[in-house]
Design a protein around this motif. Structure first.
Motif, PDB file in Angstrom:
ATOM      1  N   ARG A  14       0.850  -1.194   0.000  1.00 31.40           N
ATOM      2  CA  ARG A  14       0.000   0.000   0.000  1.00 31.40           C
ATOM      3  C   ARG A  14       0.879   1.235   0.000  1.00 31.40           C
ATOM      4  N   PHE A  15       0.362   2.290  -0.594  1.00 25.69           N
ATOM      5  CA  PHE A  15       0.987   3.616  -0.457  1.00 25.69           C
ATOM      6  C   PHE A  15      -0.084   4.521   0.119  1.00 25.69           C
ATOM      7  N   GLY A  16       0.042   4.863   1.397  1.00 24.87           N
ATOM      8  CA  GLY A  16      -1.028   5.625   2.024  1.00 24.87           C
ATOM      9  C   GLY A  16      -2.325   4.854   1.879  1.00 24.87           C
ATOM     10  N   GLY A  17      -3.337   5.484   1.304  1.00 26.54           N
ATOM     11  CA  GLY A  17      -4.623   4.814   1.147  1.00 26.54           C
ATOM     12  C   GLY A  17      -4.715   3.947  -0.089  1.00 26.54           C
ATOM     13  N   ILE A  18      -3.698   4.003  -0.973  1.00 26.59           N
ATOM     14  CA  ILE A  18      -3.784   3.260  -2.237  1.00 26.59           C
ATOM     15  C   ILE A  18      -3.231   1.855  -2.071  1.00 26.59           C
ATOM     16  N   VAL A  19      -4.049   0.882  -2.404  1.00 21.64           N
ATOM     17  CA  VAL A  19      -3.566  -0.505  -2.413  1.00 21.64           C
ATOM     18  C   VAL A  19      -2.999  -0.762  -3.804  1.00 21.64           C
ATOM     19  N   ALA A  20      -1.671  -0.692  -3.935  1.00 20.41           N
ATOM     20  CA  ALA A  20      -1.055  -0.825  -5.262  1.00 20.41           C
ATOM     21  C   ALA A  20      -1.001  -2.280  -5.706  1.00 20.41           C
ATOM     22  N   LEU A  21      -0.791  -3.203  -4.765  1.00 21.59           N
ATOM     23  CA  LEU A  21      -0.837  -4.637  -5.068  1.00 21.59           C
ATOM     24  C   LEU A  21      -1.611  -5.332  -3.963  1.00 21.59           C
ATOM     25  N   GLY A  38      -2.099  -4.628 -18.031  1.00 22.60           N
ATOM     26  CA  GLY A  38      -3.210  -4.060 -17.286  1.00 22.60           C
ATOM     27  C   GLY A  38      -3.245  -2.557 -17.483  1.00 22.60           C
ATOM     28  N   PRO A  39      -4.373  -1.934 -17.110  1.00 24.78           N
ATOM     29  CA  PRO A  39      -4.514  -0.487 -17.335  1.00 24.78           C
ATOM     30  C   PRO A  39      -3.503   0.344 -16.538  1.00 24.78           C
ATOM     31  N   ASN A  40      -3.427   1.613 -16.868  1.00 20.97           N
ATOM     32  CA  ASN A  40      -2.553   2.522 -16.115  1.00 20.97           C
ATOM     33  C   ASN A  40      -2.894   2.451 -14.624  1.00 20.97           C
ATOM     34  N   GLY A  41      -1.842   2.383 -13.808  1.00 17.54           N
ATOM     35  CA  GLY A  41      -2.049   2.347 -12.361  1.00 17.54           C
ATOM     36  C   GLY A  41      -2.417   0.982 -11.814  1.00 17.54           C
ATOM     37  N   ALA A  42      -2.380  -0.049 -12.669  1.00  8.50           N
ATOM     38  CA  ALA A  42      -2.791  -1.390 -12.227  1.00  8.50           C
ATOM     39  C   ALA A  42      -1.804  -2.011 -11.240  1.00  8.50           C
ATOM     40  N   GLY A  43      -0.548  -1.551 -11.269  1.00  4.46           N
ATOM     41  CA  GLY A  43       0.447  -2.080 -10.344  1.00  4.46           C
ATOM     42  C   GLY A  43       1.624  -2.783 -10.996  1.00  4.46           C
ATOM     43  N   LYS A  44       1.730  -2.660 -12.320  1.00  8.55           N
ATOM     44  CA  LYS A  44       2.772  -3.400 -13.043  1.00  8.55           C
ATOM     45  C   LYS A  44       4.178  -2.936 -12.646  1.00  8.55           C
ATOM     46  N   THR A  45       4.395  -1.624 -12.681  1.00 10.14           N
ATOM     47  CA  THR A  45       5.718  -1.105 -12.323  1.00 10.14           C
ATOM     48  C   THR A  45       6.015  -1.366 -10.847  1.00 10.14           C
ATOM     49  N   THR A  46       4.966  -1.361 -10.041  1.00  8.12           N
ATOM     50  CA  THR A  46       5.158  -1.665  -8.616  1.00  8.12           C
ATOM     51  C   THR A  46       5.678  -3.091  -8.440  1.00  8.12           C
ATOM     52  N   VAL A  47       5.175  -4.029  -9.248  1.00  5.88           N
ATOM     53  CA  VAL A  47       5.707  -5.399  -9.200  1.00  5.88           C
ATOM     54  C   VAL A  47       7.209  -5.373  -9.484  1.00  5.88           C
ATOM     55  N   LEU A  54      13.359  -2.304  -4.554  1.00  9.57           N
ATOM     56  CA  LEU A  54      13.247  -0.870  -4.309  1.00  9.57           C
ATOM     57  C   LEU A  54      12.110  -0.614  -3.326  1.00  9.57           C
ATOM     58  N   TYR A  55      11.047  -1.418  -3.420  1.00 11.20           N
ATOM     59  CA  TYR A  55       9.932  -1.349  -2.472  1.00 11.20           C
ATOM     60  C   TYR A  55       9.887  -2.647  -1.679  1.00 11.20           C
ATOM     61  N   THR A  56       9.554  -2.531  -0.394  1.00  8.34           N
ATOM     62  CA  THR A  56       9.337  -3.723   0.428  1.00  8.34           C
ATOM     63  C   THR A  56       7.838  -3.920   0.614  1.00  8.34           C
ATOM     64  N   PHE A  86      14.208   0.294 -17.227  1.00  6.73           N
ATOM     65  CA  PHE A  86      13.219   1.201 -16.656  1.00  6.73           C
ATOM     66  C   PHE A  86      12.501   1.901 -17.797  1.00  6.73           C
ATOM     67  N   GLN A  87      11.371   2.570 -17.470  1.00  6.56           N
ATOM     68  CA  GLN A  87      10.675   3.329 -18.513  1.00  6.56           C
ATOM     69  C   GLN A  87      11.569   4.445 -19.029  1.00  6.56           C
ATOM     70  N   ASN A  88      12.377   5.018 -18.140  1.00  6.19           N
ATOM     71  CA  ASN A  88      13.357   6.020 -18.582  1.00  6.19           C
ATOM     72  C   ASN A  88      14.689   5.327 -18.811  1.00  6.19           C
ATOM     73  N   ASP A 178      10.586  -3.066 -18.892  1.00  2.25           N
ATOM     74  CA  ASP A 178       9.496  -2.141 -18.563  1.00  2.25           C
ATOM     75  C   ASP A 178       9.176  -1.283 -19.780  1.00  2.25           C
ATOM     76  N   GLU A 179       8.125  -1.628 -20.476  1.00  2.00           N
ATOM     77  CA  GLU A 179       7.634  -0.915 -21.651  1.00  2.00           C
ATOM     78  C   GLU A 179       8.704  -0.665 -22.722  1.00  2.00           C
ATOM     79  N   PRO A 180       9.329  -1.749 -23.203  1.00  2.70           N
ATOM     80  CA  PRO A 180      10.378  -1.573 -24.221  1.00  2.70           C
ATOM     81  C   PRO A 180       9.867  -1.005 -25.537  1.00  2.70           C
ATOM     82  N   GLU A 211       4.154  -4.203 -20.780  1.00  3.03           N
ATOM     83  CA  GLU A 211       4.023  -3.544 -22.079  1.00  3.03           C
ATOM     84  C   GLU A 211       2.561  -3.231 -22.370  1.00  3.03           C
ATOM     85  N   HIS A 212       2.334  -2.055 -22.964  1.00  2.00           N
ATOM     86  CA  HIS A 212       0.980  -1.677 -23.385  1.00  2.00           C
ATOM     87  C   HIS A 212       0.713  -2.003 -24.850  1.00  2.00           C
ATOM     88  N   HIS A 213       1.758  -2.323 -25.614  1.00  4.08           N
ATOM     89  CA  HIS A 213       1.581  -2.630 -27.029  1.00  4.08           C
ATOM     90  C   HIS A 213       1.051  -4.058 -27.139  1.00  4.08           C
TER      91      HIS A 213
HETATM   92  P1  ATP Z   1       1.408   2.415 -15.920  1.00  5.82           P
HETATM   93  O1  ATP Z   1       0.909   1.463 -16.969  1.00  5.82           O
HETATM   94  O2  ATP Z   1       0.753   3.726 -15.987  1.00  5.82           O
HETATM   95  O3  ATP Z   1       2.903   2.467 -15.832  1.00  5.82           O
HETATM   96  P2  ATP Z   1       1.362   0.612 -13.605  1.00  5.82           P
HETATM   97  O4  ATP Z   1       0.473  -0.560 -13.816  1.00  5.82           O
HETATM   98  O5  ATP Z   1       2.820   0.406 -13.783  1.00  5.82           O
HETATM   99  O6  ATP Z   1       0.848   1.814 -14.505  1.00  5.82           O
HETATM  100  P3  ATP Z   1       2.046   1.455 -10.973  1.00  5.82           P
HETATM  101  O7  ATP Z   1       3.012   2.502 -11.407  1.00  5.82           O
HETATM  102  O8  ATP Z   1       2.606   0.186 -10.432  1.00  5.82           O
HETATM  103  O9  ATP Z   1       1.037   1.133 -12.147  1.00  5.82           O
HETATM  104  O10 ATP Z   1       1.087   2.115  -9.903  1.00  5.82           O
HETATM  105  C1  ATP Z   1       0.102   1.395  -9.131  1.00  5.82           C
HETATM  106  C2  ATP Z   1      -0.518   2.334  -8.121  1.00  5.82           C
HETATM  107  O11 ATP Z   1       0.398   2.581  -7.057  1.00  5.82           O
HETATM  108  C3  ATP Z   1      -0.876   3.687  -8.682  1.00  5.82           C
HETATM  109  O12 ATP Z   1      -2.077   4.126  -8.079  1.00  5.82           O
HETATM  110  C4  ATP Z   1       0.282   4.553  -8.267  1.00  5.82           C
HETATM  111  O13 ATP Z   1      -0.109   5.895  -8.141  1.00  5.82           O
HETATM  112  C5  ATP Z   1       0.668   3.935  -6.928  1.00  5.82           C
HETATM  113  N1  ATP Z   1       2.084   4.100  -6.597  1.00  5.82           N
HETATM  114  C6  ATP Z   1       3.124   3.456  -7.185  1.00  5.82           C
HETATM  115  N2  ATP Z   1       4.295   3.809  -6.618  1.00  5.82           N
HETATM  116  C7  ATP Z   1       3.980   4.700  -5.644  1.00  5.82           C
HETATM  117  C8  ATP Z   1       4.747   5.449  -4.695  1.00  5.82           C
HETATM  118  N3  ATP Z   1       6.075   5.340  -4.629  1.00  5.82           N
HETATM  119  N4  ATP Z   1       4.060   6.287  -3.859  1.00  5.82           N
HETATM  120  C9  ATP Z   1       2.735   6.401  -3.921  1.00  5.82           C
HETATM  121  N5  ATP Z   1       1.969   5.724  -4.776  1.00  5.82           N
HETATM  122  C10 ATP Z   1       2.567   4.897  -5.647  1.00  5.82           C
END
Ligand code: ATP
Length: 259
Positions: A14-21, A38-47, A54-56, A86-88, A178-180, A211-213
């Motif tokens: 979780r990040f604050g109130g957001i359940v990222a995974l 998955g859609p934007n914000g689904a949690g892919k980059t968080t995985v 980088l995240y625990t 990375f994306q960048n 990550d999104e090559p 990847e989104h493609h």
């Molecule tokens: P995209 O396709 O847009 O890259 P994604 O599937 O990779 O999206 P994530 O970047 O993993 O999505 O984000 C998942 C959720 O976690 C989002 O709501 C994002 O705002 C939140 N989130 C990710 N990292 C952090 C962080 N360091 N602090 C706060 N919220 C975060």
């Protein structure tokens, strides 16, 4: 699955109130090519950020190459055999492509600074080995023509390939991409598909691809994991996932066109 290279079990963060995974589980096998979509914000980059330590996570278990990944420090991850892009871009823009790839290869090196400075024979051998590794990676990614060009001066598509080469130079068992395809033109995406298949075939690395493609993902992945709002909503072959009503509803919207 005792043959799995990577086993992710019940991962939550979780990040604050957001359940990222939220209780995400999946595996990547030896010699595998798995898509994570998955859609934007689904949690892919968080995985990816959890896998690279980088995240625990708040809960969950990750086993990689037989080791408890969450017991590792970020620096230990490359040594265990995981590398990512990375994306960048992570290239040093003022260094040549070859130098960038050698930096990636050097994370493999075991020589200390003193033996390097005095040029001990085993160090010279090791430098040769790393050079050979870098050359092989440049060949695999069709980057030999750019080996001595300064990375920052090259077209974006070539730099993205250089970034994959940098990650691959550390001889990973698992490569996280990550999104090559982001920012590439259709011809470059076509070439990327072949390069990724070539990496899996010839480098011995398994690949986890965010990847989104969709045409690219559906064409090259063996299995696909679909996230939505931090939850795994589907998993299966490209065929299964494309026809899954939950996936169409949450993400695909319409049938995927091939290219
Ligand atoms: P995209 O396709 O847009 O890259 P994604 O599937 O990779 O999206 P994530 O970047 O993993 O999505 O984000 C998942 C959720 O976690 C989002 O709501 C994002 O705002 C939140 N989130 C990710 N990292 C952090 C962080 N360091 N602090 C706060 N919220 C975060």
């Amino acid at each position: 699955d005792s043959m799995a290279l990577l086993t992710v079990e019940n991962l939550s963060i979780r990040f604050g109130g957001i359940v990222a995974l939220d209780g995400v589980s999946f595996t990547v096998g030896e010699d595998d090519l798995v898509g994570l979509i998955g859609p934007n914000g689904a949690g892919k980059t968080t995985v990816f950020n959890v896998l690279s330590r980088l995240y625990t996570p708040h809960s969950g278990r990750i086993t990689f190459a037989g080791q408890n990944l969450l017991a590792q420090r970020p620096a230990g991850i490359v040594r265990l055999g995981m590398a990512r892009t990375f994306q960048n871009l992570q290239l040093f823009p003022s260094m040549t492509v070859l130098e960038n790839v050698l930096v990636g290869a050097h994370t493999l090196g075991r020589s200390d600074i003193v033996s390097t400075a005095i040029g001990l024979p085993h160090v010279v051998k090791e430098e040769q080995r790393l050079h050979e590794r870098a050359t092989a990676v440049l060949e695999l990614l069709h980057l030999q023509p750019y080996a001595y060009r300064v990375a920052g001066s090259l077209p974006y598509g070539i730099q993205k390939r250089g970034d994959i080469a940098r990650a691959l130079a550390s001889r990973p068992k698992l490569l996280l991409l990550d999104e090559p395809a982001a920012g590439l033109n259709p011809a470059e995406v076509e070439e990327l598909a072949e390069l990724i298949l070539g990496i899996r075939r010839f480098s011995g690395a398994s690949i986890l691809l965010v990847e989104h493609h969709m045409a690219l993902v559906m064409r090259i992945c063996r299995r696909i994991v679909v996230l939505d709002f931090g939850k795994k909503i589907a998993e299966g072959t490209p065929e299964e996932v494309q026809n899954d009503p939950a996936v169409i509803e949450a993400y695909l919207g319409e049938p995927v066109e091939s290219y």
